[in-house]
Every structure is written in C-alpha cells, then in structure tokens.
Design a protein around this motif. Structure first.
Motif, PDB file in Angstrom:
ATOM      1  N   ARG A  29      44.234  42.199  38.551  1.00  0.00           N
ATOM      2  CA  ARG A  29      44.430  42.982  39.786  1.00  0.00           C
ATOM      3  C   ARG A  29      45.647  42.481  40.557  1.00  0.00           C
ATOM      4  O   ARG A  29      46.451  43.255  41.046  1.00  0.00           O
ATOM      5  CB  ARG A  29      43.201  42.878  40.692  1.00  0.00           C
ATOM      6  N   VAL A  30      45.758  41.160  40.645  1.00  0.00           N
ATOM      7  CA  VAL A  30      46.893  40.570  41.361  1.00  0.00           C
ATOM      8  C   VAL A  30      48.194  40.906  40.637  1.00  0.00           C
ATOM      9  O   VAL A  30      49.207  41.236  41.271  1.00  0.00           O
ATOM     10  CB  VAL A  30      46.715  39.035  41.498  1.00  0.00           C
ATOM     11  N   GLU A  31      48.152  40.842  39.306  1.00  0.00           N
ATOM     12  CA  GLU A  31      49.345  41.136  38.513  1.00  0.00           C
ATOM     13  C   GLU A  31      49.861  42.548  38.793  1.00  0.00           C
ATOM     14  O   GLU A  31      51.069  42.757  38.956  1.00  0.00           O
ATOM     15  CB  GLU A  31      49.038  40.974  37.025  1.00  0.00           C
ATOM     16  N   LYS A  32      48.966  43.520  38.861  1.00  0.00           N
ATOM     17  CA  LYS A  32      49.371  44.907  39.132  1.00  0.00           C
ATOM     18  C   LYS A  32      50.069  45.022  40.479  1.00  0.00           C
ATOM     19  O   LYS A  32      51.074  45.717  40.619  1.00  0.00           O
ATOM     20  CB  LYS A  32      48.167  45.840  39.081  1.00  0.00           C
ATOM     21  N   ILE A  33      49.532  44.355  41.472  1.00  0.00           N
ATOM     22  CA  ILE A  33      50.106  44.414  42.815  1.00  0.00           C
ATOM     23  C   ILE A  33      51.482  43.749  42.824  1.00  0.00           C
ATOM     24  O   ILE A  33      52.444  44.294  43.374  1.00  0.00           O
ATOM     25  CB  ILE A  33      49.158  43.774  43.853  1.00  0.00           C
ATOM     26  N   CYS A  34      51.591  42.579  42.185  1.00  0.00           N
ATOM     27  CA  CYS A  34      52.872  41.869  42.146  1.00  0.00           C
ATOM     28  C   CYS A  34      53.915  42.674  41.364  1.00  0.00           C
ATOM     29  O   CYS A  34      55.085  42.697  41.747  1.00  0.00           O
ATOM     30  CB  CYS A  34      52.704  40.486  41.518  1.00  0.00           C
TER      31      CYS A  34
END
Length: 184
Positions: free
Chosen positions: A77-82
């Motif tokens: 999830r964090v990867e998608k946002i970054c």
C-alpha cells in the motif's frame, strides 16, 4: 510542539502519534490498534500521507510480531502511494523492507528479485554503500534459500567494492564470511 498545534491535529493524527509512542515502548498490541484506527480514519479523510505513514508503521509492528505476510501487504500500500508521488527515495526504502519481509516469510524468489532490482538502482545512482548493504542482504537471502554459492558470490562482490575503495579490513571481513559459507 505547542498546545495550539496539538489541538489542530485531526483525530487520525492523534491516534497515529499515540500509537507511535506505544511502538517506541515496545507495546506492540497497543501500537497495532492505534495505527489501525489511524489508518481507517486516514482512509475516510482521503489523507494519502496519513495512509502511507500508518500502513508503514503497521508494517513495522507486523515485522516485530513476525507477521511477515501482513507486513508485505501493508508495504505494498505504501509503495503504491510513493510511486504515485514519484518518491524514489522512499520507494527504495520500501522495497528493501518488502524484500526483508519476503525473505523472512520464505518467499526467497520475490525477495531476491527485489534485492536485485535495488542493486541495479544503487548501481545506476553510483551508490556503493547502498550496493554493499543490498549485496549483504542478498547473501542472507541466498543462505536462507540454501544457495550457498550465490550467497558467497554476493559477499565476494561486496568485498570487491570495498577493496576498490581501499577498505581492506571491510573487504577481508566479507571475504572471510564468503569463505565460511563456501566451507559449509
């Protein structure tokens, strides 16, 4: 932080800060509950930064509790946002954390692929220190997967980088570790 600034924080950020305090104290269950509540509130507020922060910290709790599958899920999830923010530095950190969690969960193939991707990135950015750290993590992954020759080779490559920079002691230490792996 002044009282006026504290009062302006949303309930989600207050939950996040409280959970961070629990995490720092090693109170993992309380931290998990707080980050989960913050995450849900951030989702309702459409606060992408908050979602990324809460999911990232939930991943930390999951790693501490050895729930590596959930850690990988949170980090995705964090990867998608970054990625959407084009935040390459954070993406490198997230991928490294994902690779670690994947390795610990026994998914050596995906962990290796991420580490090799990171190695390419560090090489592109001419970051020998980052390359060495990734090679050492890659070696550990190969050891866990039972591929001792590749593990030794990764350490030898890291040693050669150190040697190219005149770091003889560091190079020797890595070469000794590689030899120990090869010896079984």
């Amino acid at each position: 932080m002044t009282d006026a600034v504290k009062e302006k924080k949303s309930p989600a950020w207050k939950d996040y800060d409280e959970a961070l305090g629990h995490l720092e104290k090693g109170e993992l269950s309380m931290a998990a509950a707080g980050f989960h509540n913050a995450l849900k509130d951030f989702e309702m507020e459409n606060d992408e930064k908050g979602i990324a922060n809460a999911a990232s910290r939930l991943a930390d709790v999951c790693v501490a509790k050895k729930d590596y599958s959930l850690a990988v899920e949170m980090l995705a999830r964090v990867e998608k946002i970054c990625a959407a923010e084009d935040d390459h530095v954070s993406l490198m950190s997230i991928k490294n954390r994902q690779a670690f969690a994947l390795r610990k969960s026994g998914n050596y193939e995906r962990a290796t692929a991420l580490y090799l991707d990171l190695l390419d990135t560090y090489h592109t950015f001419n970051n020998p220190d980052g390359s060495i750290k990734i090679l050492e993590a890659l070696s550990e992954t190969y050891v866990d997967a039972g591929d001792l020759q590749k593990a030794a080779d990764a350490l030898k490559t890291a040693a050669s980088i150190h040697r190219n920079f005149g770091h003889k002691r560091h190079a020797s230490t890595l070469e000794e570790r590689a030899a120990a792996i090869e010896a079984g």
